[in-house]
Design an enzyme around this catalytic site. Sequence first.
Site, mmCIF file in Angstrom:
data_model
loop_
_atom_site.group_PDB
_atom_site.id
_atom_site.type_symbol
_atom_site.label_atom_id
_atom_site.label_comp_id
_atom_site.label_asym_id
_atom_site.label_seq_id
_atom_site.Cartn_x
_atom_site.Cartn_y
_atom_site.Cartn_z
ATOM 1 N N ASN A 61 38.684 41.228 46.783
ATOM 2 C CA ASN A 61 40.087 41.665 46.791
ATOM 3 C C ASN A 61 40.971 40.509 47.239
ATOM 4 O OD1 ASN A 61 38.885 42.112 49.368
ATOM 5 N ND2 ASN A 61 40.470 43.565 49.944
ATOM 6 N N GLU A 63 44.849 39.942 48.427
ATOM 7 C CA GLU A 63 46.090 40.632 48.803
ATOM 8 C C GLU A 63 47.294 39.697 48.720
ATOM 9 O OE1 GLU A 63 45.259 42.600 52.544
ATOM 10 O OE2 GLU A 63 43.922 44.015 51.552
ATOM 11 N N CYS A 72 42.256 44.572 43.592
ATOM 12 C CA CYS A 72 40.960 44.961 44.169
ATOM 13 C C CYS A 72 39.834 44.049 43.670
ATOM 14 C CB CYS A 72 40.608 46.390 43.764
ATOM 15 S SG CYS A 72 41.728 47.646 44.366
ATOM 16 N N GLU A 74 37.010 44.900 42.397
ATOM 17 C CA GLU A 74 36.395 45.343 41.135
ATOM 18 C C GLU A 74 37.128 44.754 39.939
ATOM 19 O OE1 GLU A 74 37.200 47.111 43.758
ATOM 20 O OE2 GLU A 74 36.013 48.936 43.963
ATOM 21 N N CYS A 111 39.180 52.673 43.525
ATOM 22 C CA CYS A 111 40.470 53.327 43.264
ATOM 23 C C CYS A 111 40.598 53.689 41.779
ATOM 24 C CB CYS A 111 41.621 52.425 43.710
ATOM 25 S SG CYS A 111 42.014 51.105 42.552
ATOM 26 N N CYS A 114 40.982 50.798 39.211
ATOM 27 C CA CYS A 114 39.712 50.097 38.943
ATOM 28 C C CYS A 114 38.802 50.945 38.054
ATOM 29 C CB CYS A 114 39.011 49.741 40.246
ATOM 30 S SG CYS A 114 39.853 48.407 41.125
HETATM 31 N N1 THU Z 1 40.115 47.616 47.700
HETATM 32 C C1 THU Z 1 39.223 47.063 46.827
HETATM 33 O O1 THU Z 1 39.181 45.844 46.641
HETATM 34 N N2 THU Z 1 38.387 47.900 46.178
HETATM 35 C C2 THU Z 1 38.334 49.244 46.355
HETATM 36 O O2 THU Z 1 37.511 49.908 45.729
HETATM 37 C C3 THU Z 1 39.275 49.905 47.263
HETATM 38 C C4 THU Z 1 40.236 49.026 47.964
HETATM 39 C C5 THU Z 1 40.992 46.714 48.438
HETATM 40 C C6 THU Z 1 42.465 46.812 48.144
HETATM 41 C C7 THU Z 1 43.063 46.277 49.420
HETATM 42 O O3 THU Z 1 43.040 44.862 49.371
HETATM 43 C C8 THU Z 1 42.077 46.710 50.499
HETATM 44 O O4 THU Z 1 40.864 46.993 49.830
HETATM 45 C C9 THU Z 1 42.523 47.924 51.302
HETATM 46 O O5 THU Z 1 42.833 48.978 50.492
#
Ligand code: THU
Length: 154
Positions: A61, A63, A72, A74, A111, A114
Site C-alpha cells: 500500500n 499512502e 492498496c 492488492e 476492500c 480491490c
Molecule cells: N489497505 C490495503 O492495502 N489493502 C487492503 O486490503 C485493505 C487496506 C491499505 C489502505 C490503507 O493504506 C491502509 O491499508 C489502511 O486502510
Amino acid sequence: MKELTLTTHVKVYQYDELSEEDRKLIDKAKEATARSYAPYSQFAVGAAALLSDGTIVTGTNQENVAYPSGICAERTTLFYANSQYPDQAVRVLAIAAKTEGDFIGKPISPCGACRQVMAETEKRYGQPMRILLYGKQGIYEIENVAGLLPLAFD
Ligand code: THU
C-alpha cells in the site's frame, strides 16, 4: 419468486499445512509489508502475485497526504503485474498485513475496489485466481474472485 443462494467456501489452513509454493508466496507478501508506505494509517499491507510462468511480483500500500490518492497493496501488485507481464495470468494472490510491529491475527479482507480489480484480472486471463489471506491464527484460501465478490459487475 425464485431465490438464489450464493455461497463462498473458505478453507482455513495453518502455515505448515500449505504447499511449499503457497508458503513461499505468503512469505513474499509478508516480506513486502516492510516496503509499505503507510505513514497515516500505520497499517502495512503486502501482496504477492504468482504468475503463470512462475514469476512472483510483490506490491504494497502506498499512502498520500491527500488520502484518496493512495492505493492498496492488492491494486499496486495487480496493476504492476499486468503492466510488466501482460501475457501472464495471475494464478494466486497472497495478502498480508502488519500493524504495531506485528502481523494481524485474523486475515485482512480486501476492500471493494480491490475486489473489482481482482475480478477484472481474473476475467482478463480467463482462469481462476486463487486468493490467500494471511493471518497469524490461520490462512484463508478462496478459490476464485467470485468468492470475494459475488454478483460482480462485468
Ligand atoms: N489497505 C490495503 O492495502 N489493502 C487492503 O486490503 C485493505 C487496506 C491499505 C489502505 C490503507 O493504506 C491502509 O491499508 C489502511 O486502510
